[in-house]
Design a protein around this motif. Sequence first.
Motif, PDB file in Angstrom:
ATOM      1  N   PHE A 350       0.829  -1.201   0.000  1.00 49.28           N
ATOM      2  CA  PHE A 350       0.000   0.000   0.000  1.00 49.28           C
ATOM      3  C   PHE A 350       0.868   1.257   0.000  1.00 49.28           C
ATOM      4  O   PHE A 350       0.639   2.189  -0.789  1.00 49.28           O
ATOM      5  CB  PHE A 350      -0.928  -0.010   1.216  1.00 49.28           C
ATOM      6  CG  PHE A 350      -1.703   1.266   1.404  1.00 49.28           C
ATOM      7  CD1 PHE A 350      -2.781   1.573   0.593  1.00 49.28           C
ATOM      8  CD2 PHE A 350      -1.343   2.175   2.390  1.00 49.28           C
ATOM      9  CE1 PHE A 350      -3.494   2.753   0.756  1.00 49.28           C
ATOM     10  CE2 PHE A 350      -2.039   3.355   2.573  1.00 49.28           C
ATOM     11  CZ  PHE A 350      -3.127   3.639   1.751  1.00 49.28           C
ATOM     12  N   VAL A 351       1.874   1.308   0.877  1.00 52.87           N
ATOM     13  CA  VAL A 351       2.754   2.484   0.943  1.00 52.87           C
ATOM     14  C   VAL A 351       3.514   2.654  -0.368  1.00 52.87           C
ATOM     15  O   VAL A 351       3.694   3.771  -0.873  1.00 52.87           O
ATOM     16  CB  VAL A 351       3.722   2.370   2.134  1.00 52.87           C
ATOM     17  CG1 VAL A 351       4.743   3.502   2.112  1.00 52.87           C
ATOM     18  CG2 VAL A 351       2.946   2.392   3.448  1.00 52.87           C
ATOM     19  N   SER A 352       3.967   1.547  -0.939  1.00 55.45           N
ATOM     20  CA  SER A 352       4.661   1.613  -2.219  1.00 55.45           C
ATOM     21  C   SER A 352       3.754   2.185  -3.304  1.00 55.45           C
ATOM     22  O   SER A 352       4.174   3.025  -4.114  1.00 55.45           O
ATOM     23  CB  SER A 352       5.144   0.211  -2.615  1.00 55.45           C
ATOM     24  OG  SER A 352       5.793   0.238  -3.866  1.00 55.45           O
ATOM     25  N   ALA A 353       2.498   1.770  -3.318  1.00 55.90           N
ATOM     26  CA  ALA A 353       1.559   2.226  -4.347  1.00 55.90           C
ATOM     27  C   ALA A 353       1.267   3.721  -4.224  1.00 55.90           C
ATOM     28  O   ALA A 353       1.267   4.446  -5.233  1.00 55.90           O
ATOM     29  CB  ALA A 353       0.258   1.430  -4.257  1.00 55.90           C
ATOM     30  N   ILE A 354       1.038   4.207  -3.003  1.00 56.01           N
ATOM     31  CA  ILE A 354       0.717   5.628  -2.854  1.00 56.01           C
ATOM     32  C   ILE A 354       1.943   6.504  -3.081  1.00 56.01           C
ATOM     33  O   ILE A 354       1.826   7.705  -3.353  1.00 56.01           O
ATOM     34  CB  ILE A 354       0.096   5.937  -1.473  1.00 56.01           C
ATOM     35  CG1 ILE A 354       1.083   5.652  -0.333  1.00 56.01           C
ATOM     36  CG2 ILE A 354      -1.195   5.177  -1.276  1.00 56.01           C
ATOM     37  CD1 ILE A 354       0.604   6.122   1.014  1.00 56.01           C
ATOM     38  N   THR A 355       3.147   5.922  -2.959  1.00 60.19           N
ATOM     39  CA  THR A 355       4.363   6.663  -3.284  1.00 60.19           C
ATOM     40  C   THR A 355       4.502   6.823  -4.798  1.00 60.19           C
ATOM     41  O   THR A 355       4.896   7.881  -5.292  1.00 60.19           O
ATOM     42  CB  THR A 355       5.596   5.930  -2.724  1.00 60.19           C
ATOM     43  OG1 THR A 355       5.495   5.853  -1.301  1.00 60.19           O
ATOM     44  CG2 THR A 355       6.876   6.664  -3.100  1.00 60.19           C
ATOM     45  N   GLY A 356       4.176   5.797  -5.528  1.00 56.66           N
ATOM     46  CA  GLY A 356       4.322   5.853  -6.979  1.00 56.66           C
ATOM     47  C   GLY A 356       3.273   6.703  -7.667  1.00 56.66           C
ATOM     48  O   GLY A 356       3.527   7.259  -8.747  1.00 56.66           O
ATOM     49  N   LEU A 357       2.102   6.857  -7.057  1.00 58.83           N
ATOM     50  CA  LEU A 357       1.006   7.579  -7.707  1.00 58.83           C
ATOM     51  C   LEU A 357       1.352   9.031  -8.046  1.00 58.83           C
ATOM     52  O   LEU A 357       1.166   9.460  -9.199  1.00 58.83           O
ATOM     53  CB  LEU A 357      -0.255   7.501  -6.838  1.00 58.83           C
ATOM     54  CG  LEU A 357      -1.507   8.176  -7.403  1.00 58.83           C
ATOM     55  CD1 LEU A 357      -1.906   7.526  -8.731  1.00 58.83           C
ATOM     56  CD2 LEU A 357      -2.661   8.085  -6.405  1.00 58.83           C
ATOM     57  N   PRO A 358       1.851   9.848  -7.083  1.00 57.65           N
ATOM     58  CA  PRO A 358       2.198  11.227  -7.457  1.00 57.65           C
ATOM     59  C   PRO A 358       3.306  11.299  -8.497  1.00 57.65           C
ATOM     60  O   PRO A 358       3.368  12.258  -9.274  1.00 57.65           O
ATOM     61  CB  PRO A 358       2.662  11.845  -6.116  1.00 57.65           C
ATOM     62  CG  PRO A 358       2.010  11.008  -5.075  1.00 57.65           C
ATOM     63  CD  PRO A 358       2.000   9.620  -5.646  1.00 57.65           C
ATOM     64  N   MET A 359       4.201  10.303  -8.512  1.00 51.92           N
ATOM     65  CA  MET A 359       5.245  10.299  -9.532  1.00 51.92           C
ATOM     66  C   MET A 359       4.638  10.186 -10.927  1.00 51.92           C
ATOM     67  O   MET A 359       5.103  10.826 -11.872  1.00 51.92           O
ATOM     68  CB  MET A 359       6.206   9.138  -9.278  1.00 51.92           C
ATOM     69  CG  MET A 359       7.021   9.266  -8.004  1.00 51.92           C
ATOM     70  SD  MET A 359       7.987   7.778  -7.690  1.00 51.92           S
ATOM     71  CE  MET A 359       9.094   7.775  -9.099  1.00 51.92           C
ATOM     72  N   LEU A 360       3.609   9.377 -11.054  1.00 52.28           N
ATOM     73  CA  LEU A 360       2.940   9.236 -12.346  1.00 52.28           C
ATOM     74  C   LEU A 360       2.241  10.528 -12.752  1.00 52.28           C
ATOM     75  O   LEU A 360       2.237  10.915 -13.915  1.00 52.28           O
ATOM     76  CB  LEU A 360       1.924   8.094 -12.287  1.00 52.28           C
ATOM     77  CG  LEU A 360       2.484   6.671 -12.197  1.00 52.28           C
ATOM     78  CD1 LEU A 360       1.353   5.684 -11.941  1.00 52.28           C
ATOM     79  CD2 LEU A 360       3.241   6.308 -13.472  1.00 52.28           C
ATOM     80  N   ILE A 361       1.665  11.212 -11.767  1.00 53.75           N
ATOM     81  CA  ILE A 361       0.878  12.415 -12.051  1.00 53.75           C
ATOM     82  C   ILE A 361       1.779  13.616 -12.328  1.00 53.75           C
ATOM     83  O   ILE A 361       1.518  14.416 -13.236  1.00 53.75           O
ATOM     84  CB  ILE A 361      -0.063  12.725 -10.869  1.00 53.75           C
ATOM     85  CG1 ILE A 361      -1.084  11.590 -10.703  1.00 53.75           C
ATOM     86  CG2 ILE A 361      -0.767  14.061 -11.067  1.00 53.75           C
ATOM     87  CD1 ILE A 361      -1.922  11.712  -9.447  1.00 53.75           C
ATOM     88  N   MET A 362       2.893  13.748 -11.558  1.00 56.12           N
ATOM     89  CA  MET A 362       3.677  14.988 -11.574  1.00 56.12           C
ATOM     90  C   MET A 362       5.060  14.815 -12.179  1.00 56.12           C
ATOM     91  O   MET A 362       5.900  15.698 -12.055  1.00 56.12           O
ATOM     92  CB  MET A 362       3.795  15.538 -10.149  1.00 56.12           C
ATOM     93  CG  MET A 362       2.466  15.657  -9.433  1.00 56.12           C
ATOM     94  SD  MET A 362       2.560  16.404  -7.803  1.00 56.12           S
ATOM     95  CE  MET A 362       2.533  18.140  -8.223  1.00 56.12           C
ATOM     96  N   ARG A 363       5.332  13.717 -12.839  1.00 57.05           N
ATOM     97  CA  ARG A 363       6.699  13.447 -13.278  1.00 57.05           C
ATOM     98  C   ARG A 363       7.191  14.424 -14.341  1.00 57.05           C
ATOM     99  O   ARG A 363       8.402  14.589 -14.522  1.00 57.05           O
ATOM    100  CB  ARG A 363       6.804  12.021 -13.799  1.00 57.05           C
ATOM    101  CG  ARG A 363       5.908  11.700 -14.992  1.00 57.05           C
ATOM    102  CD  ARG A 363       6.030  10.242 -15.359  1.00 57.05           C
ATOM    103  NE  ARG A 363       5.218   9.911 -16.521  1.00 57.05           N
ATOM    104  CZ  ARG A 363       5.160   8.705 -17.072  1.00 57.05           C
ATOM    105  NH1 ARG A 363       5.880   7.733 -16.550  1.00 57.05           N
ATOM    106  NH2 ARG A 363       4.409   8.481 -18.119  1.00 57.05           N
ATOM    107  N   ASP A 364       6.308  15.060 -15.088  1.00 55.98           N
ATOM    108  CA  ASP A 364       6.741  16.015 -16.106  1.00 55.98           C
ATOM    109  C   ASP A 364       6.823  17.441 -15.579  1.00 55.98           C
ATOM    110  O   ASP A 364       6.943  18.387 -16.355  1.00 55.98           O
ATOM    111  CB  ASP A 364       5.780  15.967 -17.300  1.00 55.98           C
ATOM    112  CG  ASP A 364       5.847  14.637 -18.039  1.00 55.98           C
ATOM    113  OD1 ASP A 364       6.961  14.087 -18.139  1.00 55.98           O
ATOM    114  OD2 ASP A 364       4.791  14.155 -18.489  1.00 55.98           O
ATOM    115  N   ASN A 365       6.757  17.599 -14.266  1.00 47.24           N
ATOM    116  CA  ASN A 365       6.760  18.928 -13.666  1.00 47.24           C
ATOM    117  C   ASN A 365       7.816  19.007 -12.567  1.00 47.24           C
ATOM    118  O   ASN A 365       7.520  18.770 -11.394  1.00 47.24           O
ATOM    119  CB  ASN A 365       5.371  19.242 -13.093  1.00 47.24           C
ATOM    120  CG  ASN A 365       5.303  20.637 -12.494  1.00 47.24           C
ATOM    121  OD1 ASN A 365       6.199  21.459 -12.699  1.00 47.24           O
ATOM    122  ND2 ASN A 365       4.252  20.904 -11.742  1.00 47.24           N
ATOM    123  N   PRO A 366       9.085  19.343 -12.913  1.00 50.18           N
ATOM    124  CA  PRO A 366      10.140  19.404 -11.906  1.00 50.18           C
ATOM    125  C   PRO A 366       9.846  20.389 -10.778  1.00 50.18           C
ATOM    126  O   PRO A 366      10.282  20.188  -9.640  1.00 50.18           O
ATOM    127  CB  PRO A 366      11.378  19.850 -12.712  1.00 50.18           C
ATOM    128  CG  PRO A 366      11.065  19.478 -14.122  1.00 50.18           C
ATOM    129  CD  PRO A 366       9.580  19.622 -14.265  1.00 50.18           C
TER     130      PRO A 366
END
Length: 478
Positions: A350-366
């Motif tokens: 669960f913790v791993s999944a919620i960590t990866g979610l914002p990376m998917l959403i915001m990865r193109d925005n440094p």
Amino acid sequence: MSDNSTYATSADVSADNSANHSQKSGFRRVLGLGSLLAVAVGLVVSQGVMVIMLQGAGIAGLGFIIPLAIGYILALTYIFSFSELSLMIPRAGSLSSYTEVALGHFPAILAVFSGYVVVAMFALSAELLLVDFIIEKIYPGAFPQYAVGFGLLGIFTALNLMGIDLFAKLQSALAFIMVVVLLVLGLSAVSGVANPYPEGIDLTGTWNPMGPEVITLVALAIWGYVGAEFVCPLVEEVKDPNRNIPRSMLLGVTIIFVTIAIYCFGALLYIPADDLAGSALPHYDFAKAVFGDIGLSFLAVAAVTATCSTVNTSLAAIPRMLYGMAQNGQAFPQLKKLTKNKTPWVAVLFVSAITGLPMLIMRDNPDAVGLLLISAAIAWLLAYIITHINVIALRRRYPNIHRPYKTPFYPLPQVVGIAGMIYAVIYASPAPELSNQIFTATGIVLAVVSVIGVFWVKVVMKKDLFKPEPIEKALDAE
């Protein structure tokens, strides 16, 4: 029933619970002082901290040592509170277990989800995005975009599922390498043994250009110390917790204070203060200035190690908080499922999944990295405020219960800690134009967590929101 009737003359009750609760829960006591020290240091010294501390040094020059020292004092206050609470109520749930007997179930859920689960979403995502940015800058085109961040998340998720023994060995190595690398970088800069000092940098003329206003950077400096309490959710797996829990946190933040001070001082000798303050990757500029191009490989080791250490610690500690909450009925019961090697595997995933979610959403925005880090820090400090309040509430409700560790000079550390944390939250953003965006994002998340918490307590648990549980329940829970 009086709150203190059972415990007024039972000085050994919580001591006995500390010794036998791990047998009830199935956890094994395998972590010593070295492993806990690696947790305390390894979670705090992240890439985000490496960046933010150098930016602070750029803003205030040598005067940054003032807010850095005040931040250290504030860190000691939360260490005192967590030490008292974790040894009084030695549960893997950590803050949720303390808060449910001090303030009730709703504040317990709010504290853990806002202060740790949300922090995992924000801070860990920012950390993994940062390592992608720095590796791409050092080795352009060497890896597919965002492969490093997602790859590290996957690797450490798998390693944490393999058990606490492997976690401890990995964390000790990662924390040692990370601190050594930062100290070598800082000491090399201070001694001037690498590249010569550039001309035109004078640190003695105006050592504190901000004057009294340097105090406003306490809000920034405190970010360098948050996270040492991640040793507390591991209490059921610690050897001699009464000694090792407080000692590891105290040693950890002291090592961090010395390391950051040397690191920032060295950077000021090589990089003009304005350049440090305005750089998105000041640790990149610092390493290159001191060692040249070879310093970039040195920095890559530091960056990857810092990120690995932070992710590894979070994937060990936060799932154990969720495990404890599930034990208390404050979260889905699936989160307390253990593997054969006593790892809460559903919580880890669960913790791993919620960590990866914002990376998917915001990865193109440094630019999102700074927003994520500051939003995480605000949520973290709110959890610290609740922790200090817990100590005060439990001192009043259970004045005679056995406390293996007592806060020195109580209640001064709690009062100073609450005031300092509120100040840091108010002045959280170093850029005023970002304040509305930061507080809006944090407020939305906290509002969502609050709604879920109210629903869970009233509908699922069928409990009063702010009615504390008897401390017997926390100490005797299976």
